[in-house]
Enzyme design. Structure first.
Site, PDB file in Angstrom:
ATOM      1  CE  LYS A 159     -10.720  -6.075   5.895  1.00  0.00           C
ATOM      2  NZ  LYS A 159     -10.450  -7.005   4.783  1.00  0.00           N
ATOM      3  CB  VAL A 174      -0.959   0.004   1.211  1.00  0.00           C
ATOM      4  CG1 VAL A 174      -1.834   1.257   1.179  1.00  0.00           C
ATOM      5  CG2 VAL A 174      -1.817  -1.253   1.230  1.00  0.00           C
ATOM      6  CE  LYS A 208      -6.681  -5.465   7.312  1.00  0.00           C
ATOM      7  NZ  LYS A 208      -6.621  -5.628   5.902  1.00  0.00           N
ATOM      8  N   GLY A 250      -5.292  -4.850  -2.472  1.00  0.00           N
ATOM      9  CA  GLY A 250      -4.365  -4.517  -3.558  1.00  0.00           C
ATOM     10  C   GLY A 250      -3.770  -3.146  -3.305  1.00  0.00           C
TER      11      GLY A 250
HETATM   12  N1  LIG Z   1      -2.285  -4.934   1.082  1.00  0.00           N
HETATM   13  C1  LIG Z   1      -3.569  -4.683   0.985  1.00  0.00           C
HETATM   14  O1  LIG Z   1      -4.211  -5.017  -0.008  1.00  0.00           O
HETATM   15  C2  LIG Z   1      -4.283  -3.942   2.086  1.00  0.00           C
HETATM   16  C3  LIG Z   1      -5.661  -3.659   1.948  1.00  0.00           C
HETATM   17  C4  LIG Z   1      -6.312  -2.919   2.955  1.00  0.00           C
HETATM   18  C5  LIG Z   1      -5.608  -2.555   4.088  1.00  0.00           C
HETATM   19  N2  LIG Z   1      -4.275  -2.891   4.209  1.00  0.00           N
HETATM   20  C6  LIG Z   1      -3.580  -2.485   5.413  1.00  0.00           C
HETATM   21  O2  LIG Z   1      -2.516  -1.618   5.056  1.00  0.00           O
HETATM   22  C7  LIG Z   1      -1.424  -1.777   5.971  1.00  0.00           C
HETATM   23  C8  LIG Z   1      -0.159  -2.082   5.192  1.00  0.00           C
HETATM   24  O3  LIG Z   1      -0.327  -3.273   4.458  1.00  0.00           O
HETATM   25  P1  LIG Z   1       0.703  -3.708   3.315  1.00  0.00           P
HETATM   26  O4  LIG Z   1       0.052  -4.863   2.606  1.00  0.00           O
HETATM   27  O5  LIG Z   1       1.147  -2.546   2.532  1.00  0.00           O
HETATM   28  O6  LIG Z   1       1.907  -4.258   4.204  1.00  0.00           O
HETATM   29  P2  LIG Z   1       3.390  -4.647   3.722  1.00  0.00           P
HETATM   30  O7  LIG Z   1       3.430  -4.822   2.236  1.00  0.00           O
HETATM   31  O8  LIG Z   1       3.834  -5.759   4.588  1.00  0.00           O
HETATM   32  O9  LIG Z   1       4.255  -3.335   4.073  1.00  0.00           O
HETATM   33  C9  LIG Z   1       4.553  -2.965   5.379  1.00  0.00           C
HETATM   34  C10 LIG Z   1       5.589  -1.855   5.336  1.00  0.00           C
HETATM   35  O10 LIG Z   1       5.829  -1.416   6.664  1.00  0.00           O
HETATM   36  C11 LIG Z   1       7.244  -1.338   6.871  1.00  0.00           C
HETATM   37  N3  LIG Z   1       7.517  -1.565   8.285  1.00  0.00           N
HETATM   38  C12 LIG Z   1       7.326  -2.680   9.020  1.00  0.00           C
HETATM   39  N4  LIG Z   1       7.705  -2.489  10.299  1.00  0.00           N
HETATM   40  C13 LIG Z   1       8.174  -1.229  10.366  1.00  0.00           C
HETATM   41  C14 LIG Z   1       8.720  -0.438  11.399  1.00  0.00           C
HETATM   42  N5  LIG Z   1       8.855  -0.931  12.623  1.00  0.00           N
HETATM   43  N6  LIG Z   1       9.084   0.843  11.122  1.00  0.00           N
HETATM   44  C15 LIG Z   1       8.956   1.335   9.865  1.00  0.00           C
HETATM   45  N7  LIG Z   1       8.437   0.632   8.838  1.00  0.00           N
HETATM   46  C16 LIG Z   1       8.058  -0.631   9.088  1.00  0.00           C
HETATM   47  C17 LIG Z   1       7.839  -2.369   5.980  1.00  0.00           C
HETATM   48  O11 LIG Z   1       9.180  -2.000   5.732  1.00  0.00           O
HETATM   49  P3  LIG Z   1      10.162  -2.883   4.780  1.00  0.00           P
HETATM   50  O12 LIG Z   1       9.568  -2.726   3.393  1.00  0.00           O
HETATM   51  O13 LIG Z   1      11.453  -2.228   4.893  1.00  0.00           O
HETATM   52  O14 LIG Z   1      10.092  -4.271   5.294  1.00  0.00           O
HETATM   53  C18 LIG Z   1       6.927  -2.276   4.755  1.00  0.00           C
HETATM   54  O15 LIG Z   1       7.406  -1.294   3.872  1.00  0.00           O
HETATM   55  C19 LIG Z   1      -1.860  -2.868   6.943  1.00  0.00           C
HETATM   56  O16 LIG Z   1      -2.463  -2.263   8.080  1.00  0.00           O
HETATM   57  C20 LIG Z   1      -2.924  -3.622   6.165  1.00  0.00           C
HETATM   58  O17 LIG Z   1      -3.869  -4.262   6.995  1.00  0.00           O
HETATM   59  C21 LIG Z   1      -3.603  -3.568   3.241  1.00  0.00           C
END
Ligand SMILES: NC(=O)c1ccc[n+]([C@@H]2O[C@H](COP(=O)([O-])OP(=O)(O)OC[C@H]3O[C@@H](n4cnc5c(N)ncnc54)[C@H](OP(=O)(O)O)[C@@H]3O)[C@@H](O)[C@H]2O)c1
Length: 431
Positions: free
Chosen positions: A208, A17, A108, A305
């Site tokens: 949710k 995201v 969430k 996504g």
């Molecule tokens: N993906 C979806 O489709 C989606 C949909 C709706 C809601 N969400 C929500 O959006 C949020 C992010 O999801 P995502 O899928 O984007 O997750 P993700 O791909 O796992 O990305 C997480 C990011 O956070 C960084 N991170 C982790 N721990 C950290 C820390 N202690 N300090 C600083 N940065 C840190 C990671 O850094 P590194 O890259 O360096 O490891 C990574 O860039 C979550 O709350 C999720 O529930 C996601």
């Protein structure tokens, strides 16, 4: 005065995201500036690993591993939290609000566990906390509940809010696949994680459901208040049985008002094929809202996504930014109704029950008596097969979940019953 300068944004997390939020912030800078009234400037991006590959090109001087240092910088106006999980996300959001920044998050899990702490901090700071992306990704559903429907009375919300489980159930329905086979396919295609627990056991949908229940009914509901059953027990036989009844199996997050209290639950259900939610295929999401005056509304789209979720994040960002420029603040938490959450046993549902029975005289009467003894009336009953293969398929009228589960237990204890092979709730038809 923000109106004399650019508005500075810190993004925490640059994964699926976050990378798309960063991309859109930069690609759409001109439009965003025109919509907000001042330039919106990306001031920093916090990540865990500086050298990890990114889906977006970023100047090295914008990246930092010091998320706390970034959110507490004096010049940051707005913080986007897309790290996920409880800590450090909660501490960082609280620090951002305390420092006077507005916050947009997609988290969430955190909102469903500890939303009130965050809302109170936002109120105290006089800043916004927005989270449209936390439920059903790109689909605008939280703002419609909070704002567009603020003059109406919501009576019920039913949502397909987890794309992974909808994809699996859709495969089971369209290809006759078993759960394990459909899950393996979902994992191969990237619709399910290597560890699918949060999705298939309903944890993601329960978070949710808690957020939807809180907003729809102006009360506080947390994830632990939500009754949760996943889809791991759904069999190809259940799906076939649903098909025979003109139904399809879906994992729904359901929240409704029952006598002034809130019911909030996640479980598989059979819904009629002509219900709007039945047509939601693959990994898509949809939320079906019933209200006193507007009637029935359906919100449909991509529930996950990077880019779809970033769209919802950017929408919140523009709203929060406009408020900062205007020196105002959006509406905060609305929990004035303080409703009780009903235990699952007191929730009103209907059941579909398949029972393997001995094919002999008196069986029907014994089964009907079990239902009657628990005050449950039978809507339909049909027999399939004969002799050792005889099966009764029953659908009940509405009763409390406790009455229905007592009936199932009673049936399991009868010597003419070889086994209760399928029990599933039926939704989508009002009695
Ligand atoms: N993906 C979806 O489709 C989606 C949909 C709706 C809601 N969400 C929500 O959006 C949020 C992010 O999801 P995502 O899928 O984007 O997750 P993700 O791909 O796992 O990305 C997480 C990011 O956070 C960084 N991170 C982790 N721990 C950290 C820390 N202690 N300090 C600083 N940065 C840190 C990671 O850094 P590194 O890259 O360096 O490891 C990574 O860039 C979550 O709350 C999720 O529930 C996601």
């Amino acid at each position: 005065m923000i109106s004399d300068r650019s508005l500075k944004v810190a993004v925490l997390g640059c994964g699926s995201v976050g990378s798309q939020v960063v991309r859109l912030l930069r690609e759409q800078a001109d439009d965003l500036a025109a919509r907000v009234g001042v330039p919106v400037e990306l001031a920093g991006v916090a990540v865990r690993r500086l050298d990890a590959p990114r889906e977006v090109d970023l100047p090295a001087d914008l990246l930092t591993t010091d998320a706390r240092g970034l959110v507490t910088r004096d010049d940051i106006d707005l913080v986007v939290e897309v790290i996920g999980g409880i800590e450090p996300a909660r501490g960082l959001i609280l620090a951002a609000l305390e420092g006077g920044a507005s916050v947009v998050t997609a988290n969430k899990a955190l909102l469903a566990e500890d939303g009130p702490t965050l809302f109170e901090a936002a109120d105290k700071a006089g800043r916004d906390l927005y989270y449209e992306a936390a439920v059903a990704g790109a689909i605008p559903i939280l703002r419609p509940l909070q704002e567009s429907l603020a003059g109406d009375r919501v009576t019920r919300v039913m949502g397909i809010v987890n794309g992974t489980t909808n994809y699996i159930l859709d495969k089971m329905d369209s290809q006759g696949a078993g759960f394990a086979e459909a899950l393996a396919e979902a994992q191969e295609l990237g619709y399910a994680e290597a560890d699918p627990t949060a999705d298939v056991e309903g944890f993601d949908a329960a978070a949710k459901a808690a957020i939807l229940a809180s907003l729809a009914f102006h009360t506080r509901v947390t994830a632990s208040d939500v009754h949760r059953e996943g889809i791991t027990e759904v069999t190809a036989g259940d799906v076939a049985s649903a098909r025979d009844m003109g139904c399809v199996v879906k994992l729904l997050a359901i929240t409704e008002l029952i006598g002034g209290d809130v019911s909030a639950r996640v479980h598989p259900v059979m819904i009629p094929r002509d219900h709007p939610l039945a047509s939601v295929r693959g990994a898509y999401n949809a939320v079906f809202v019933e209200t006193e005056s507007a009637g029935q509304l359906m919100f449909y789209g991509q529930g996950a996504g990077g880019a779809p979720t970033a769209s919802a994040v950017l929408g919140d960002l523009v709203t929060a930014a406009r408020n900062l420029v205007a020196g105002s603040k959006g509406a905060g938490e609305s929990a004035y109704a303080a409703r009780a959450v009903l235990p699952m046993g007191e929730t009103i549902t209907r059941y579909h029950i398949a029972v393997d029975v001995a094919d002999r005289a008196g069986v029907l009467a014994a089964v009907a008596t079990a239902f009657a003894e628990h005050g449950v009336s039978i809507q339909t009953m049909r027999q399939e097969g004969r002799d050792d293969d005889a099966q009764l398929v029953l659908v009940s009228h509405e009763a409390t979940d406790a009455q229905l589960s007592a009936t199932v237990e009673h049936l399991q204890g009868l010597d003419i019953v070889r086994g209760v092979t399928s029990v599933m709730r039926v939704e989508g038809e009002h009695e």
